[in-house]
Design a protein around this motif. Structure first.
Motif, mmCIF file in Angstrom:
data_model
loop_
_atom_site.group_PDB
_atom_site.id
_atom_site.type_symbol
_atom_site.label_atom_id
_atom_site.label_comp_id
_atom_site.label_asym_id
_atom_site.label_seq_id
_atom_site.Cartn_x
_atom_site.Cartn_y
_atom_site.Cartn_z
ATOM 1 N N ILE A 1 0.777 -1.204 -0.058
ATOM 2 C CA ILE A 1 -0.023 0.073 0.027
ATOM 3 C C ILE A 1 0.816 1.270 -0.081
ATOM 4 C CG2 ILE A 1 -1.855 1.500 1.332
ATOM 5 C CD1 ILE A 1 -2.471 -1.502 2.509
ATOM 6 N N ASP A 2 0.711 2.064 -0.863
ATOM 7 C CA ASP A 2 1.331 3.381 -0.940
ATOM 8 C C ASP A 2 0.729 4.265 -0.013
ATOM 9 O OD1 ASP A 2 3.093 2.604 -3.105
ATOM 10 O OD2 ASP A 2 1.713 3.202 -4.536
ATOM 11 N N GLY A 3 1.670 5.424 0.291
ATOM 12 C CA GLY A 3 1.076 6.205 1.256
ATOM 13 C C GLY A 3 -0.161 6.991 0.646
ATOM 14 N N ALA A 4 -0.266 7.391 -0.596
ATOM 15 C CA ALA A 4 -1.130 8.095 -1.103
ATOM 16 C C ALA A 4 -2.519 7.287 -0.958
ATOM 17 C CB ALA A 4 -1.066 8.344 -2.573
ATOM 18 N N ASP A 5 -2.563 6.184 -1.281
ATOM 19 C CA ASP A 5 -3.660 4.921 -1.156
ATOM 20 C C ASP A 5 -4.074 4.781 0.345
ATOM 21 O OD1 ASP A 5 -3.803 4.557 -3.844
ATOM 22 O OD2 ASP A 5 -2.327 2.880 -3.594
ATOM 23 N N GLY A 6 -3.042 4.909 1.228
ATOM 24 C CA GLY A 6 -3.197 4.946 2.680
ATOM 25 C C GLY A 6 -4.208 6.110 3.308
ATOM 26 N N ALA A 7 -3.557 7.153 2.636
ATOM 27 C CA ALA A 7 -4.137 8.435 2.925
ATOM 28 C C ALA A 7 -5.630 8.854 2.525
ATOM 29 C CB ALA A 7 -3.447 9.720 2.483
ATOM 30 N N GLN A 8 -5.841 8.127 1.335
ATOM 31 C CA GLN A 8 -7.325 7.945 0.724
ATOM 32 C C GLN A 8 -8.220 7.360 1.502
ATOM 33 O OE1 GLN A 8 -6.953 6.891 -3.310
ATOM 34 N NE2 GLN A 8 -8.941 7.505 -3.623
ATOM 35 N N LEU A 9 -7.683 6.015 2.157
ATOM 36 C CA LEU A 9 -8.405 5.180 3.099
ATOM 37 C C LEU A 9 -8.723 5.932 4.337
ATOM 38 C CD1 LEU A 9 -9.501 2.161 3.556
ATOM 39 C CD2 LEU A 9 -7.587 2.063 5.092
ATOM 40 N N MET A 10 -7.836 6.546 5.094
ATOM 41 C CA MET A 10 -7.863 7.363 6.308
ATOM 42 C C MET A 10 -8.892 8.525 6.094
ATOM 43 S SD MET A 10 -6.111 5.613 8.107
ATOM 44 C CE MET A 10 -5.997 6.746 9.740
ATOM 45 N N THR A 11 -9.009 9.165 4.785
ATOM 46 C CA THR A 11 -9.665 10.344 4.725
ATOM 47 C C THR A 11 -11.235 9.579 4.319
ATOM 48 O OG1 THR A 11 -8.076 11.758 3.359
ATOM 49 C CG2 THR A 11 -10.441 12.158 2.855
ATOM 50 N N ALA A 12 -11.425 8.344 3.864
ATOM 51 C CA ALA A 12 -12.766 7.932 3.634
ATOM 52 C C ALA A 12 -13.343 7.470 4.797
ATOM 53 C CB ALA A 12 -12.740 6.670 2.672
ATOM 54 N N PHE A 13 -12.540 7.101 5.739
ATOM 55 C CA PHE A 13 -13.025 6.458 7.004
ATOM 56 C C PHE A 13 -13.534 7.937 7.906
ATOM 57 C CE2 PHE A 13 -12.109 5.736 11.701
ATOM 58 C CZ PHE A 13 -12.627 4.705 11.859
ATOM 59 N N ARG A 14 -12.740 8.971 7.819
ATOM 60 C CA ARG A 14 -13.033 10.001 8.704
ATOM 61 C C ARG A 14 -14.301 10.808 8.103
ATOM 62 N NH1 ARG A 14 -8.615 14.699 8.069
ATOM 63 N NH2 ARG A 14 -9.695 14.656 5.888
ATOM 64 N N GLU A 15 -14.415 10.777 6.904
ATOM 65 C CA GLU A 15 -16.053 11.248 6.154
ATOM 66 C C GLU A 15 -16.886 10.355 6.688
ATOM 67 O OE1 GLU A 15 -15.029 11.461 2.276
ATOM 68 O OE2 GLU A 15 -13.952 13.542 2.266
ATOM 69 N N LEU A 16 -16.988 9.072 6.657
ATOM 70 C CA LEU A 16 -17.837 8.318 7.013
ATOM 71 C C LEU A 16 -18.265 8.469 8.597
ATOM 72 C CD1 LEU A 16 -16.954 4.997 5.298
ATOM 73 C CD2 LEU A 16 -19.018 6.087 4.992
ATOM 74 N N VAL A 17 -17.036 8.688 9.523
ATOM 75 C CA VAL A 17 -17.373 9.017 10.993
ATOM 76 C C VAL A 17 -17.866 10.226 11.102
ATOM 77 C CG1 VAL A 17 -16.618 9.058 13.214
ATOM 78 C CG2 VAL A 17 -15.601 7.213 11.587
ATOM 79 N N GLU A 18 -17.613 11.354 10.409
ATOM 80 C CA GLU A 18 -18.177 12.801 10.733
ATOM 81 C C GLU A 18 -19.466 12.935 10.046
ATOM 82 O OE1 GLU A 18 -13.924 14.998 11.641
ATOM 83 O OE2 GLU A 18 -14.669 15.258 9.520
ATOM 84 N N LYS A 19 -19.801 11.892 8.956
ATOM 85 C CA LYS A 19 -20.896 12.338 8.473
ATOM 86 C C LYS A 19 -21.779 10.767 8.497
ATOM 87 C CE LYS A 19 -19.612 15.786 5.360
ATOM 88 N NZ LYS A 19 -19.170 16.239 3.844
ATOM 89 N N PRO A 20 -22.079 10.417 9.578
ATOM 90 C CA PRO A 20 -22.457 8.960 9.923
ATOM 91 C C PRO A 20 -23.711 8.616 9.174
ATOM 92 C CG PRO A 20 -23.038 10.283 11.714
ATOM 93 C CD PRO A 20 -22.392 11.206 10.661
ATOM 94 N N LEU A 21 -24.573 9.428 8.614
ATOM 95 C CA LEU A 21 -25.810 8.671 7.986
ATOM 96 C C LEU A 21 -25.514 7.847 6.707
ATOM 97 C CD1 LEU A 21 -28.251 11.941 7.869
ATOM 98 C CD2 LEU A 21 -28.364 10.025 9.140
ATOM 99 N N GLY A 22 -24.117 7.794 6.317
ATOM 100 C CA GLY A 22 -23.640 7.316 5.069
ATOM 101 C C GLY A 22 -23.542 5.698 5.817
ATOM 102 N N LEU A 23 -23.415 5.484 7.001
ATOM 103 C CA LEU A 23 -23.147 4.031 7.535
ATOM 104 C C LEU A 23 -24.700 3.241 7.567
ATOM 105 C CD1 LEU A 23 -21.109 5.100 10.618
ATOM 106 C CD2 LEU A 23 -20.285 4.076 8.489
ATOM 107 N N VAL A 24 -25.665 4.072 7.573
ATOM 108 C CA VAL A 24 -27.018 3.328 7.495
ATOM 109 C C VAL A 24 -27.908 3.530 6.043
ATOM 110 C CG1 VAL A 24 -27.357 3.839 9.973
ATOM 111 C CG2 VAL A 24 -28.019 5.424 8.704
ATOM 112 N N ALA A 25 -27.378 4.303 5.134
ATOM 113 C CA ALA A 25 -27.798 4.462 3.824
ATOM 114 C C ALA A 25 -27.903 3.110 3.086
ATOM 115 C CB ALA A 25 -27.073 5.353 2.986
#
Length: 433
Positions: free
Chosen positions: A409-433
């Motif tokens: 896993i390259d750093g850029a891909d890891g950063a993408q995953l961390m960003t996606a995780f953060r957005e899902l937690v901060e906008k959690p309606l996506g977890l139940v959609a």
């Protein structure tokens, strides 16, 4: 015709195990499906069922025996009325010193009296060595005897059927070094029972505690991981307020079904969805190939007595929060009881370790190969935070660190995953959609 019952392979990687407890005894009648014994693997205690029906003619391996290799005969099963074949009589051992042998044969005195007189050859046969030339000893006792130069032929066994165990070798070693009875240890100081010379003795009171099979596996695998896997660490701060508010509403709605979501349940869901959004992180490195997984199976670290185990919630992205919560509660309970089946803890495409519930603010987790990433969750705490309108406020924030295998896993891909995780937690309606 008697049937040999052999030590089973209870998982694809099992090579040996501990026969923890027999649930039958010689003479018992069993049918297919009856539980014969409890066997400890490196991760769990599992029940071993009978395949055939008949009578237990003999038990070859006593309970408590460690390091029993897969395929070893542990018992014999026969038809009703059948008896075990008598064991062949072992030939008398050859004794080089004829006068010493003749002197030893007529002795009828108890073992301590026989051991008291010096003799150039084996003057008295210890109980553990009465089976011809075969000395019955546990694997640990044999290993310690080899390391310390103790001759097992002269050791009196105190285990089942005269079996030599660790304590017997320790006592024998102490006896060769000090013929007279050793003075008792000072009150309040633990007595060291380990014979290892790996650690120097600085005169500090100590006690060596034998490693469990699980702890040995943890030590080996994590050492290999840090030595062989190039770790890269990426940390983000994640605001939790919206997720905590949604959790409160969902728990109110689920109360009638007796389901209570934890923050961890929702973070498992967020990681599973993030892995599907960034498939470059849902991989394993295999030398000349990269294995790309088509679903996200999240291994969740659970602390249990004696070690750590990672039960797996499968296909997380496709499951609802209520189902994840129910499954995780069941898996955690089985993990703490040592009842997980191999398929429930072997595998997984990524891991999540949450030490925030223990008050840990931030940490770096070690990757569990062949997985290529693990998420380390810190504690949520009130921190100063710049709000969307630019004003300074207070928010509930946690630090999350991803450990990534940089070969896969390259750093850029890891950063993408961390960003996606953060957005899902901060906008959690996506977890139940």
């Amino acid at each position: 015709m008697p049937i040999d019952i052999k030590m089973p392979a209870l998982s694809p990687t099992m090579e040996q195990g501990t026969l923890a407890k027999w649930l039958v005894k010689e003479g018992d009648t069993v049918v297919s499906g009856d539980i014969l014994a409890e066997i400890e693997t490196d991760k769990a205690t599992m029940e071993f069922e009978a395949v055939d029906e008949g009578t237990i003619l003999s038990i070859a391996v006593p309970e408590g025996t460690e390091d029993v290799k897969v395929g070893t005969v542990i018992a014999t099963l026969g038809a009703e009325g059948e008896t075990a074949a008598p064991a062949p009589k072992a030939p008398a051992p050859k004794v080089a010193d004829e006068p010493a042998a003749k002197a030893a044969e007529p002795v009828a005195a108890p073992a301590p009296a026989a051991e008291a007189r010096p003799a150039p050859a084996r003057a008295a046969v210890p109980k553990a060595a009465e089976k011809g030339d075969r000395i019955v000893a546990s694997p640990l006792a044999r290993r310690i005897a080899e390391q310390t130069g103790v001759d097992l032929a002269g050791v009196q066994g105190s285990g089942p059927n005269g079996r030599i165990v660790k304590a017997d070798v320790v006592d024998a070693k102490a006896g060769t070094a000090t013929p007279v009875a050793a003075a008792p240890a000072p009150t309040g100081q633990p007595v060291a029972t380990s014979l290892t010379d790996a650690l120097p003795d600085f005169g500090i009171p100590f006690e060596d505690v034998k490693l469990s099979g699980m702890r040995k596996v943890i030590a080996r695998r994590l050492t290999e991981s840090k030595q062989q896997v190039p770790h890269i660490y990426l940390t983000v701060d994640v605001r939790l307020d919206a997720l905590l508010a949604l959790r409160g509403e969902l728990n109110a709605a689920l109360a009638a079904r007796h389901i209570k979501l934890s923050v961890n349940d929702m973070l498992i869901k967020a990681l599973g969805m993030a892995l599907m959004q960034v498939p470059a992180c849902n991989v394993s490195f295999a030398g000349d190939v990269m294995r790309q997984y088509k679903r996200a199976d999240v291994s969740v670290a659970v602390s249990i007595p004696g070690g750590l185990i990672t039960p797996i919630v499968t296909d997380v992205a496709a499951k609802g929060l209520a189902q994840i919560s129910t499954e995780m509660a069941e898996l955690a309970a089985k993990a703490k009881d040592g009842k997980l089946q191999p398929h429930e803890y072997q595998g997984g495409t990524a891991s999540l370790s949450n030490m925030g519930m223990m008050g840990i603010k931030q940490f770096d987790a070690v990757i569990n190969p062949p997985q290529a990433m693990i998420l380390a969750i810190g504690a949520g705490e009130k921190r100063p935070w710049v709000m969307e309108d630019g004003t300074l406020g207070v928010a509930t924030v946690m630090s999350v660190t991803g450990s990534f295998d940089h070969r896969a896993i390259d750093g850029a891909d890891g950063a993408q995953l961390m960003t996606a995780f953060r957005e899902l937690v901060e906008k959690p309606l996506g977890l139940v959609a």
